[in-house]
Write a protein that holds these residues in place. Structure first.
Motif, PDB file in Angstrom:
ATOM      1  N   LEU A  24      14.336  13.813  28.455  1.00 26.82           N
ATOM      2  CA  LEU A  24      14.722  12.578  27.758  1.00 26.82           C
ATOM      3  C   LEU A  24      14.041  11.345  28.349  1.00 26.82           C
ATOM      4  N   THR A  25      13.723  11.387  29.625  1.00 27.84           N
ATOM      5  CA  THR A  25      13.124  10.221  30.279  1.00 27.84           C
ATOM      6  C   THR A  25      11.600  10.216  30.180  1.00 27.84           C
ATOM      7  N   ALA A  26      11.024  11.297  29.695  1.00 26.67           N
ATOM      8  CA  ALA A  26       9.565  11.395  29.613  1.00 26.67           C
ATOM      9  C   ALA A  26       9.008  10.490  28.527  1.00 26.67           C
ATOM     10  N   THR A  27       7.810   9.987  28.777  1.00 28.03           N
ATOM     11  CA  THR A  27       7.082   9.273  27.724  1.00 28.03           C
ATOM     12  C   THR A  27       6.258  10.308  26.964  1.00 28.03           C
ATOM     13  N   LEU A  28       5.828   9.930  25.777  1.00 27.65           N
ATOM     14  CA  LEU A  28       4.992  10.847  25.002  1.00 27.65           C
ATOM     15  C   LEU A  28       3.677  11.100  25.737  1.00 27.65           C
ATOM     16  N   GLU A  29       3.184  10.071  26.403  1.00 29.00           N
ATOM     17  CA  GLU A  29       1.945  10.213  27.176  1.00 29.00           C
ATOM     18  C   GLU A  29       2.125  11.245  28.289  1.00 29.00           C
ATOM     19  N   GLU A  30       3.264  11.179  28.986  1.00 28.87           N
ATOM     20  CA  GLU A  30       3.543  12.144  30.053  1.00 28.87           C
ATOM     21  C   GLU A  30       3.621  13.575  29.522  1.00 28.87           C
ATOM     22  N   LEU A  31       4.015  13.704  28.257  1.00 30.60           N
ATOM     23  CA  LEU A  31       4.113  15.023  27.637  1.00 30.60           C
ATOM     24  C   LEU A  31       2.773  15.488  27.065  1.00 30.60           C
ATOM     25  N   GLY A  32       1.738  14.656  27.242  1.00 31.96           N
ATOM     26  CA  GLY A  32       0.410  15.036  26.777  1.00 31.96           C
ATOM     27  C   GLY A  32       0.172  14.770  25.304  1.00 31.96           C
ATOM     28  N   ILE A  33       0.991  13.897  24.715  1.00 29.16           N
ATOM     29  CA  ILE A  33       0.851  13.582  23.293  1.00 29.16           C
ATOM     30  C   ILE A  33       0.017  12.306  23.163  1.00 29.16           C
ATOM     31  N   ASP A  34      -1.149  12.428  22.535  1.00 27.97           N
ATOM     32  CA  ASP A  34      -2.036  11.277  22.376  1.00 27.97           C
ATOM     33  C   ASP A  34      -1.622  10.436  21.167  1.00 27.97           C
ATOM     34  N   SER A  35      -2.392   9.386  20.877  1.00 25.55           N
ATOM     35  CA  SER A  35      -2.015   8.469  19.800  1.00 25.55           C
ATOM     36  C   SER A  35      -1.957   9.176  18.442  1.00 25.55           C
ATOM     37  N   LEU A  36      -2.854  10.113  18.197  1.00 27.40           N
ATOM     38  CA  LEU A  36      -2.798  10.872  16.956  1.00 27.40           C
ATOM     39  C   LEU A  36      -1.525  11.716  16.900  1.00 27.40           C
ATOM     40  N   GLY A  37      -1.168  12.302  18.034  1.00 25.91           N
ATOM     41  CA  GLY A  37       0.064  13.088  18.119  1.00 25.91           C
ATOM     42  C   GLY A  37       1.300  12.245  17.878  1.00 25.91           C
TER      43      GLY A  37
END
Length: 85
Positions: A24-37
């Motif tokens: 829940l505290t993760a950012t999308l970036e930390e999860l490996g999700i780029d801007s397209l994702g």
């Protein structure tokens, strides 16, 4: 399935992750999700919940939709779903 569980499932799919790996505290970036994702995640959320997300991919920091962490995304989606009914 709750809004929270569905949002986590969508994010996990976009990041090619196991649901258990989405904190829940993760950012999308930390999860490996780029801007397209991020954009694909927003589309998937809109489709899943039949809502319109106020998100501008060209200026995400100016959007009303807070994508700073998984928890803020869930909270924003819950608000949009509640406003819809």
């Amino acid at each position: 399935m709750s809004v929270k569980d569905k949002v986590i499932q969508i994010i996990a799919e976009q990041g090619l992750l196991d649901v258990a790996d989405v904190s829940l505290t993760a950012t999308l970036e930390e999860l490996g999700i780029d801007s397209l994702g991020v954009v694909e995640s927003i589309f998937a959320i809109e489709e899943e919940f039949d809502i319109e997300v106020p998100f501008n991919a060209n200026a995400p920091q100016e959007s009303e939709f807070d994508i700073s962490s998984v928890a803020t995304i869930i909270s924003a989606v819950e608000t949009l779903v509640a406003e819809q009914t």
